[in-house]
Design a protein around this motif. Structure first.
Motif, PDB file in Angstrom:
ATOM      1  N   PHE A  68      -5.285   5.872  -1.077  1.00 32.95           N
ATOM      2  CA  PHE A  68      -4.337   4.546  -0.837  1.00 32.95           C
ATOM      3  C   PHE A  68      -4.550   3.759  -2.134  1.00 32.95           C
ATOM      4  CE2 PHE A  68      -5.830   6.103   3.115  1.00 32.95           C
ATOM      5  CZ  PHE A  68      -4.473   6.083   4.052  1.00 32.95           C
ATOM      6  N   VAL A  69      -3.405   3.054  -2.613  1.00 33.35           N
ATOM      7  CA  VAL A  69      -3.243   2.274  -3.810  1.00 33.35           C
ATOM      8  C   VAL A  69      -2.902   0.934  -3.218  1.00 33.35           C
ATOM      9  CG1 VAL A  69      -2.465   2.099  -6.125  1.00 33.35           C
ATOM     10  CG2 VAL A  69      -3.017   4.276  -5.228  1.00 33.35           C
ATOM     11  N   SER A  70      -3.492  -0.158  -3.730  1.00 34.54           N
ATOM     12  CA  SER A  70      -3.062  -1.462  -3.521  1.00 34.54           C
ATOM     13  C   SER A  70      -2.856  -2.161  -4.787  1.00 34.54           C
ATOM     14  CB  SER A  70      -3.932  -2.427  -2.666  1.00 34.54           C
ATOM     15  OG  SER A  70      -5.256  -2.503  -3.427  1.00 34.54           O
ATOM     16  N   VAL A  71      -2.273  -3.147  -4.921  1.00 30.04           N
ATOM     17  CA  VAL A  71      -1.933  -3.831  -6.123  1.00 30.04           C
ATOM     18  C   VAL A  71      -3.160  -4.154  -7.053  1.00 30.04           C
ATOM     19  CG1 VAL A  71      -1.000  -5.880  -7.430  1.00 30.04           C
ATOM     20  CG2 VAL A  71       0.133  -4.790  -5.465  1.00 30.04           C
ATOM     21  N   THR A  72      -4.393  -4.643  -6.083  1.00 28.61           N
ATOM     22  CA  THR A  72      -5.753  -4.991  -6.972  1.00 28.61           C
ATOM     23  C   THR A  72      -6.354  -3.792  -7.219  1.00 28.61           C
ATOM     24  OG1 THR A  72      -6.665  -5.332  -4.710  1.00 28.61           O
ATOM     25  CG2 THR A  72      -5.596  -7.349  -5.781  1.00 28.61           C
ATOM     26  N   GLN A  73      -6.302  -2.575  -6.518  1.00 26.41           N
ATOM     27  CA  GLN A  73      -7.010  -1.429  -6.764  1.00 26.41           C
ATOM     28  C   GLN A  73      -6.695  -0.663  -8.154  1.00 26.41           C
ATOM     29  OE1 GLN A  73      -6.693   1.329  -3.317  1.00 26.41           O
ATOM     30  NE2 GLN A  73      -7.996   2.935  -4.705  1.00 26.41           N
ATOM     31  N   ILE A 105       0.822  -1.159  -0.085  1.00 21.47           N
ATOM     32  CA  ILE A 105       0.167  -0.106  -0.025  1.00 21.47           C
ATOM     33  C   ILE A 105       0.886   1.214   0.106  1.00 21.47           C
ATOM     34  CG2 ILE A 105      -1.519   1.287   1.252  1.00 21.47           C
ATOM     35  CD1 ILE A 105      -2.693  -1.276   2.386  1.00 21.47           C
ATOM     36  N   MET A 106       0.375   2.330  -0.756  1.00 23.86           N
ATOM     37  CA  MET A 106       1.277   3.418  -0.881  1.00 23.86           C
ATOM     38  C   MET A 106       0.429   4.518  -0.604  1.00 23.86           C
ATOM     39  SD  MET A 106       3.445   4.735  -4.145  1.00 23.86           S
ATOM     40  CE  MET A 106       2.134   5.828  -4.665  1.00 23.86           C
ATOM     41  N   GLU A 107       0.720   5.566  -0.016  1.00 20.71           N
ATOM     42  CA  GLU A 107       0.189   6.911   0.179  1.00 20.71           C
ATOM     43  C   GLU A 107       0.399   7.855  -0.925  1.00 20.71           C
ATOM     44  OE1 GLU A 107       0.102   8.185   4.198  1.00 20.71           O
ATOM     45  OE2 GLU A 107      -0.372   6.176   4.917  1.00 20.71           O
ATOM     46  N   ALA A 108      -0.353   8.420  -1.555  1.00 19.17           N
ATOM     47  CA  ALA A 108      -0.048   9.547  -2.305  1.00 19.17           C
ATOM     48  C   ALA A 108      -0.848  10.826  -1.804  1.00 19.17           C
ATOM     49  CB  ALA A 108      -0.642   9.233  -3.954  1.00 19.17           C
ATOM     50  N   PHE A 109      -0.129  11.857  -1.540  1.00 20.44           N
ATOM     51  CA  PHE A 109      -0.640  12.939  -0.990  1.00 20.44           C
ATOM     52  C   PHE A 109      -1.137  14.144  -1.984  1.00 20.44           C
ATOM     53  CE2 PHE A 109       1.830  11.029   2.355  1.00 20.44           C
ATOM     54  CZ  PHE A 109       0.969  11.160   3.282  1.00 20.44           C
ATOM     55  N   ASP A 110      -2.298  14.603  -1.838  1.00 21.02           N
ATOM     56  CA  ASP A 110      -2.998  15.668  -2.353  1.00 21.02           C
ATOM     57  C   ASP A 110      -3.168  16.811  -1.449  1.00 21.02           C
ATOM     58  OD1 ASP A 110      -5.390  16.194  -4.927  1.00 21.02           O
ATOM     59  OD2 ASP A 110      -3.698  17.416  -4.446  1.00 21.02           O
ATOM     60  N   SER A 158      -5.304  10.821 -15.253  1.00 26.39           N
ATOM     61  CA  SER A 158      -4.965  12.241 -14.269  1.00 26.39           C
ATOM     62  C   SER A 158      -3.479  12.175 -13.858  1.00 26.39           C
ATOM     63  CB  SER A 158      -5.763  12.241 -12.874  1.00 26.39           C
ATOM     64  OG  SER A 158      -5.463  11.054 -12.159  1.00 26.39           O
ATOM     65  N   SER A 159      -2.983  13.402 -13.737  1.00 25.82           N
ATOM     66  CA  SER A 159      -1.716  13.493 -13.371  1.00 25.82           C
ATOM     67  C   SER A 159      -1.316  12.763 -12.100  1.00 25.82           C
ATOM     68  CB  SER A 159      -1.157  14.904 -13.398  1.00 25.82           C
ATOM     69  OG  SER A 159      -1.966  15.536 -12.189  1.00 25.82           O
ATOM     70  N   MET A 160      -2.188  12.594 -10.961  1.00 25.93           N
ATOM     71  CA  MET A 160      -2.132  11.797 -10.054  1.00 25.93           C
ATOM     72  C   MET A 160      -1.927  10.392 -10.121  1.00 25.93           C
ATOM     73  SD  MET A 160      -1.641  11.811  -6.672  1.00 25.93           S
ATOM     74  CE  MET A 160      -2.073  13.475  -6.002  1.00 25.93           C
ATOM     75  N   GLY A 161      -2.818  10.048 -11.105  1.00 25.68           N
ATOM     76  CA  GLY A 161      -2.656   8.497 -11.415  1.00 25.68           C
ATOM     77  C   GLY A 161      -1.679   7.996 -12.074  1.00 25.68           C
ATOM     78  N   ARG A 162      -1.006   9.110 -12.901  1.00 25.00           N
ATOM     79  CA  ARG A 162       0.408   8.691 -13.689  1.00 25.00           C
ATOM     80  C   ARG A 162       1.571   8.636 -12.710  1.00 25.00           C
ATOM     81  NH1 ARG A 162      -2.303  11.621 -17.513  1.00 25.00           N
ATOM     82  NH2 ARG A 162      -1.101  13.608 -16.759  1.00 25.00           N
ATOM     83  N   LEU A 163       1.479   9.505 -11.668  1.00 28.11           N
ATOM     84  CA  LEU A 163       2.249   9.839 -10.841  1.00 28.11           C
ATOM     85  C   LEU A 163       2.298   8.325  -9.962  1.00 28.11           C
ATOM     86  CD1 LEU A 163       4.515  11.220  -8.757  1.00 28.11           C
ATOM     87  CD2 LEU A 163       2.552  12.105  -7.481  1.00 28.11           C
ATOM     88  N   ILE A 164       1.248   8.181  -9.448  1.00 22.90           N
ATOM     89  CA  ILE A 164       1.236   6.745  -8.603  1.00 22.90           C
ATOM     90  C   ILE A 164       1.674   5.475  -9.457  1.00 22.90           C
ATOM     91  CG2 ILE A 164      -0.546   4.914  -7.645  1.00 22.90           C
ATOM     92  CD1 ILE A 164      -2.035   7.647  -6.651  1.00 22.90           C
ATOM     93  N   LEU A 165       1.438   5.497 -10.842  1.00 20.71           N
ATOM     94  CA  LEU A 165       1.913   4.591 -11.738  1.00 20.71           C
ATOM     95  C   LEU A 165       3.254   4.394 -12.039  1.00 20.71           C
ATOM     96  CD1 LEU A 165       1.359   1.963 -13.534  1.00 20.71           C
ATOM     97  CD2 LEU A 165       1.115   3.680 -15.152  1.00 20.71           C
ATOM     98  N   ASN A 166       3.912   5.398 -11.867  1.00 29.07           N
ATOM     99  CA  ASN A 166       5.412   5.544 -12.008  1.00 29.07           C
ATOM    100  C   ASN A 166       6.210   5.185 -10.935  1.00 29.07           C
ATOM    101  OD1 ASN A 166       5.471   6.545 -14.789  1.00 29.07           O
ATOM    102  ND2 ASN A 166       5.252   8.622 -14.385  1.00 29.07           N
ATOM    103  N   VAL A 167       5.604   5.660  -9.531  1.00 25.53           N
ATOM    104  CA  VAL A 167       6.017   5.370  -8.320  1.00 25.53           C
ATOM    105  C   VAL A 167       6.118   3.899  -8.070  1.00 25.53           C
ATOM    106  CG1 VAL A 167       5.986   5.724  -5.822  1.00 25.53           C
ATOM    107  CG2 VAL A 167       5.767   7.488  -7.302  1.00 25.53           C
ATOM    108  N   LEU A 168       5.059   3.323  -8.323  1.00 24.81           N
ATOM    109  CA  LEU A 168       4.874   1.778  -8.390  1.00 24.81           C
ATOM    110  C   LEU A 168       5.876   1.093  -9.124  1.00 24.81           C
ATOM    111  CD1 LEU A 168       0.986   1.288  -8.389  1.00 24.81           C
ATOM    112  CD2 LEU A 168       2.677   1.111  -6.453  1.00 24.81           C
ATOM    113  N   LEU A 169       5.933   1.574 -10.420  1.00 23.37           N
ATOM    114  CA  LEU A 169       6.864   1.106 -11.293  1.00 23.37           C
ATOM    115  C   LEU A 169       8.508   1.109 -10.713  1.00 23.37           C
ATOM    116  CD1 LEU A 169       5.596   2.018 -14.741  1.00 23.37           C
ATOM    117  CD2 LEU A 169       5.438  -0.505 -13.763  1.00 23.37           C
ATOM    118  N   SER A 170       8.568   2.334 -10.296  1.00 25.95           N
ATOM    119  CA  SER A 170      10.044   2.736  -9.855  1.00 25.95           C
ATOM    120  C   SER A 170      10.410   1.747  -8.826  1.00 25.95           C
ATOM    121  CB  SER A 170      10.060   3.878  -9.358  1.00 25.95           C
ATOM    122  OG  SER A 170      10.098   4.661 -10.513  1.00 25.95           O
TER     123      SER A 170
END
Length: 180
Positions: free
Chosen positions: A12-17, A1-6, A23-35
């Motif tokens: 909260f994002v989990s693997v199954t979510q 689980i990772m927290e992304a702050f706005d 959106s820019s927030m969604g792309r940020l979360i995706l890039n952080v997960l990939l990293s």
């Protein structure tokens, strides 16, 4: 689980979510997960490489293709006397003929082949005829004198040698003189 702050919310994002990559927030979360995924892959790779290096430095067999003259039992190299005698004969033949092509032809005339083994999945591997390249690999392999190689390092192995050091050194000198 990772927290992304706005400024307004916490997501909260989990693997199954599912999340919106439009959106820019969604792309940020995706890039952080990939990293983080890439980081984890690299860490696993480094740990595996370090473990193999440590095992080789201790003289342990750490897997790979079995060698002519040895069998692998409980992750250790054990001398196969029938194959070991063939390896000794190959070294003697090279010292006698002083030609890799002549020795390879003689081995093939005798019907001798490289190491053949069955994988855990039941597939047969190896058992090829000898040529100059396979013969050179066999004649220069320090495993036959009881050593283990890791990259450029050579360490004393746990296994028994098949060829004595004097014979091995004579073959290496001859190979070097013959330009191999």
């Amino acid at each position: 689980i990772m927290e992304a702050f706005d400024r307004r919310k916490v997501a909260f994002v989990s693997v199954t979510q599912a999340f919106n990559t439009a959106s820019s927030m969604g792309r940020l979360i995706l890039n952080v997960l990939l990293s983080f995924a890439q980081f984890e892959r690299e860490m696993i790779s480094e740990r595996t490489r370090d473990k193999i290096a440590a095992a080789r430095r201790k003289g342990k067999w750490s897997g790979g293709m079995p060698l002519l003259g040895y069998t692998v039992e409980n992750s250790k190299l054990v001398v196969d006397e029938v194959e070991a005698e063939r390896v000794r004969e190959i070294f003697r033949l090279y010292l006698e003929y002083q030609s890799m092509l002549t020795v390879a032809q003689e081995l093939n005339r005798r019907g001798w082949h490289g190491k053949q083994w069955t994988t855990r999945k039941g597939e047969c591997r190896g058992g090829r005829v000898f040529n100059k390249n396979t013969l050179h690999q066999l004649l220069t392999n320090v495993t036959y004198i009881g050593k283990i190689r890791y990259k450029e390092e050579v360490h004393t192995g746990e296994h028994q040698p098949i060829v004595d050091k004097v014979t091995f050194d004579k073959v290496q000198d001859l190979l070097h003189r013959n330009g191999q």
